[in-house]
Design a protein around this motif. Structure first.
Motif, PDB file in Angstrom:
ATOM      1  N   ASN A  82      -5.492   5.743  -0.189  1.00 32.04           N
ATOM      2  CA  ASN A  82      -4.475   4.720   0.030  1.00 32.04           C
ATOM      3  C   ASN A  82      -4.924   3.404  -0.582  1.00 32.04           C
ATOM      4  N   SER A  94      -2.010  11.655   1.759  1.00 34.55           N
ATOM      5  CA  SER A  94      -2.934  12.424   2.594  1.00 34.55           C
ATOM      6  C   SER A  94      -2.765  13.909   2.356  1.00 34.55           C
ATOM      7  N   TYR A 121     -10.514   5.646   0.439  1.00 38.66           N
ATOM      8  CA  TYR A 121     -10.443   7.106   0.327  1.00 38.66           C
ATOM      9  C   TYR A 121     -11.467   7.755   1.250  1.00 38.66           C
ATOM     10  N   GLN A 148      -7.566  11.780   2.075  1.00 38.98           N
ATOM     11  CA  GLN A 148      -6.570  10.701   1.977  1.00 38.98           C
ATOM     12  C   GLN A 148      -6.998   9.685   0.939  1.00 38.98           C
ATOM     13  N   TYR A 175       0.814  -1.203   0.000  1.00 36.71           N
ATOM     14  CA  TYR A 175       0.000   0.000   0.000  1.00 36.71           C
ATOM     15  C   TYR A 175       0.853   1.261   0.000  1.00 36.71           C
ATOM     16  N   TYR A 176       0.379   2.256  -0.726  1.00 31.40           N
ATOM     17  CA  TYR A 176       0.853   3.633  -0.596  1.00 31.40           C
ATOM     18  C   TYR A 176      -0.203   4.409   0.187  1.00 31.40           C
ATOM     19  N   TYR A 177       0.255   5.431   0.904  1.00 33.64           N
ATOM     20  CA  TYR A 177      -0.639   6.275   1.693  1.00 33.64           C
ATOM     21  C   TYR A 177      -0.414   7.726   1.305  1.00 33.64           C
ATOM     22  N   ARG A 217       6.285   4.736   2.271  1.00 36.22           N
ATOM     23  CA  ARG A 217       5.151   4.777   1.349  1.00 36.22           C
ATOM     24  C   ARG A 217       4.071   5.731   1.846  1.00 36.22           C
ATOM     25  N   ASN A 218       4.470   6.661   2.715  1.00 34.98           N
ATOM     26  CA  ASN A 218       3.544   7.670   3.233  1.00 34.98           C
ATOM     27  C   ASN A 218       3.916   9.026   2.646  1.00 34.98           C
TER      28      ASN A 218
END
Length: 605
Positions: free
Chosen positions: A578, A465, A594, A576, A461-463, A550-551
């Motif tokens: 992700n 925000s 989302y 956000q 996962y990518y995050y 990945r944030n």
């Protein structure tokens, strides 16, 4: 249905304790542990993980202890000999509790699962391990089967009644009752009451009638009119799909393995339920069904082998694929046995399953060992990968090895003592297991000198925000509607005098909003693609304050989608986004989560 009286429950509990003392203590211990874990009594994460492990160990002690008690009872062992067996079982379960750590290593979850499954099979044939009679074996397990569902029915009724009473008191008297009270009540009844009620109805194997003539009509109806039609539907779907494979000449999809195993499970259950009818003149259909079932399994086993080969050839062996392979081997063996043997014994079904499961727990042939070696071999081939696809696969392998087996699994690729690093991280990072997992993964990449490439990895996962989540300028718009990926797929919203329909299309990751005849479509997949390209180009850098790489904190314009319709202006502003933001592969839907605001304004404004 009449619920048992308190005196009867007390009398049955005493009788159960005298017959199964260690098993009863294990059930009560599991009840207390589950009750504590459902509350707010345990705040230390390390202690919580150990309590969960102890709870699973109690489950293993329950099934294995019940097996040796039934074996000892059927053979007429003395109390001294019974307690020797019980102490041996207790020592084995204690050793497993000390050695295995499912809270931190996924492979230990698989080990516990296989052991519990093996012991459940052991309960079925333990009383007949020495002296076997086909009909006594069937009658005993039929009684266990019916007692299990009877216990569930009583437990569900008892829980529903008490839960409704608590809810009524809460509403009528305006009382504040903790929400986890219902969870605690559930474990008290489902683990405590349900288990003791089940144990009270376990018959003595040696007292089962050898030539019982009365066959339960309900079982025959259930097998003949529910299970067999259901498996026939499975069979039709699988045969049509198999023909489609032959016509299109394409390798089968991975999901076909689950369908084949589902067909095998339903068919085997149906066969076991109607087994005593196979020798009766009026039940020739059972004999035909038995032969027909195993013959139909032959082409399905070949299809299963192709499906497994496709997954293993591309991605190597994991614990889950090992189990698929083991079940495929078992299915082949049991099919051959029932087709070839003149007088097959149904005891072979649980006995062979038990052996297969035990072989998968420990040793060089176990699921953990073979999966670890397979993925280490794949990593060796891709260790110096320059190609993006190989780099992505290398990242996936390292992530799997750390998650499932710990940093020790990477020892062949570095001179650093990975066991010591793993132990140090366990001591210093006293947080949730997933946070610790992230630290371990990042440490592994740093020690190996490898830059992770999460690009097309499913499940990585990518995050992204917003810098100031929840703050949105609405000065140019008339309405604002909060939208999330967790809301129902079809939602109707009244915005003052407007009625808006929102349709979340999960398959394509699009959102369609309609007011009157005006409709707009927001493509979150396209937004994910643009964010992915920003990351690949180095235009977005990870948030250094967040754990992992990945944030990302994004400028507001990167998390917005503008749209217009005949009468309105629209803007989707996300707080956000992700999920798996890699380019979509094949027909697999991208997993996105989302939250944000949908802004609507009249064009004339």
């Amino acid at each position: 249905m009449k619920l048992p009286a308190f005196n009867q429950l007390l009398e049955n509990t005493t009788r159960v304790f005298k017959r199964f003392p260690m098993v009863t203590i294990a059930a009560l211990g599991a009840t207390v542990l589950a009750y504590l874990l459902m509350g707010e009594y345990v705040t230390d994460k390390g202690m919580e993980n150990r309590l969960w492990t102890l709870l699973v160990s109690c489950n293993l002690l329950f099934t294995s202890g019940l097996s040796v008690d039934l074996l000892a009872e059927s053979q007429g062992y003395s109390n001294m000999r019974k307690w020797v067996l019980r102490v041996v079982v207790l020592a084995c379960c204690g050793a497993l509790y000390a050695v295995l750590d499912p809270g931190y290593y996924e492979t230990d979850i698989i080990r516990f699962g296989l052991l519990i499954f093996a012991c459940h099979q052991l309960v079925a044939f333990a009383p007949f391990f020495v002296q076997y009679d086909d009909f006594r074996f069937w009658t005993f397990n039929k009684t266990l089967f019916l007692r299990f569902f009877t216990a569930l029915l009583y437990s569900a009724t008892l829980y529903a009644g008490i839960a409704l009473a608590i809810y009524g008191i809460q509403e009528l008297f305006n009382l504040s009752i903790p929400s986890n009270l219902y969870q605690q009540l559930f474990v008290l009844i489902i683990i405590g009451f349900n288990t003791l009620f089940f144990l009270a109805g376990i018959p003595q194997a040696q007292q089962q009638a050898a030539h019982e003539q009365d066959y339960p009509k309900g079982l025959r109806i259930f097998a003949q009119y529910v299970l067999i039609p259901l498996m026939t539907v499975y069979l039709a779907i699988l045969f049509i799909y198999e023909l489609n494979i032959l016509v299109s000449w394409q390798l089968p999809k991975g999901v076909v393995a689950s369908l084949i195993l589902g067909y095998a499970v339903f068919g085997t259950l149906a066969l076991l339920l109607v087994w005593p009818l196979k020798d009766r003149e009026k039940s020739r259909w059972v004999q035909l069904f038995t032969r027909f079932f195993y013959i139909t399994l032959i082409p399905l086993i070949l299809l299963l082998a192709l499906a497994i080969y496709k997954r293993v050839a591309n991605y190597g062996v994991t614990e889950e694929r090992y189990i698929l392979i083991a079940l495929g081997i078992w299915l082949t063996g049991i099919t051959t046995y029932f087709l070839v043997s003149e007088y097959p014994k149904i005891r072979m079904i649980p006995l062979s399953l038990c052996v297969i499961a035990l072989l998968g727990t420990f040793g060089p042939q176990s699921a953990s060992s073979i999966a670890e070696r397979s993925q280490q071999y794949r990593l060796t081939k891709r260790y110096a990968a320059a190609d993006t696809a190989d780099a992505v696969e290398r990242t996936a392998i390292i992530n799997y090895l750390v998650r499932a087996h710990g940093l020790d699994a990477l020892q062949p690729f570095t001179d650093t003592d990975m066991a010591a690093v793993d132990a140090q991280l366990r001591e210093t990072v006293n947080e949730h297991r997933y946070t610790l997992q992230t630290h371990k993964t990042d440490t592994a990449f740093a020690l190996l000198g490898i830059t992770p490439e999460w690009g097309t990895l499913q499940g990585a996962y990518y995050y992204f925000s917003h810098a100031v989540p929840g703050v949105v300028s609405v000065s140019d718009f008339d309405y604002s509607y909060r939208i999330t990926s967790y809301q129902p797929g079809e939602t109707t919203v009244r915005l003052q005098q407007l009625i808006m329909d929102v349709h979340i299309i999960d398959e394509t990751r699009k959102i369609r909003a309609t007011v009157g005849g005006d409709s707009v479509l927001f493509d979150l997949g396209a937004l994910a693609d643009s964010l992915y390209q920003q990351v690949k180009a180095g235009a977005l850098m990870p948030d250094t304050a967040a754990s992992g790489d990945r944030n990302f904190i994004c400028p507001p314009e990167l998390l917005q989608i503008q749209a217009t319709s005949a009468r309105f202006r629209w803007r989707l502003v996300l707080d956000q986004l992700n999920g798996d933001l890699s380019p979509m592969s094949g027909n697999e839907p991208r997993r996105l989560n989302y939250e944000g605001q949908l802004l609507i304004g009249h064009k004339t404004r």
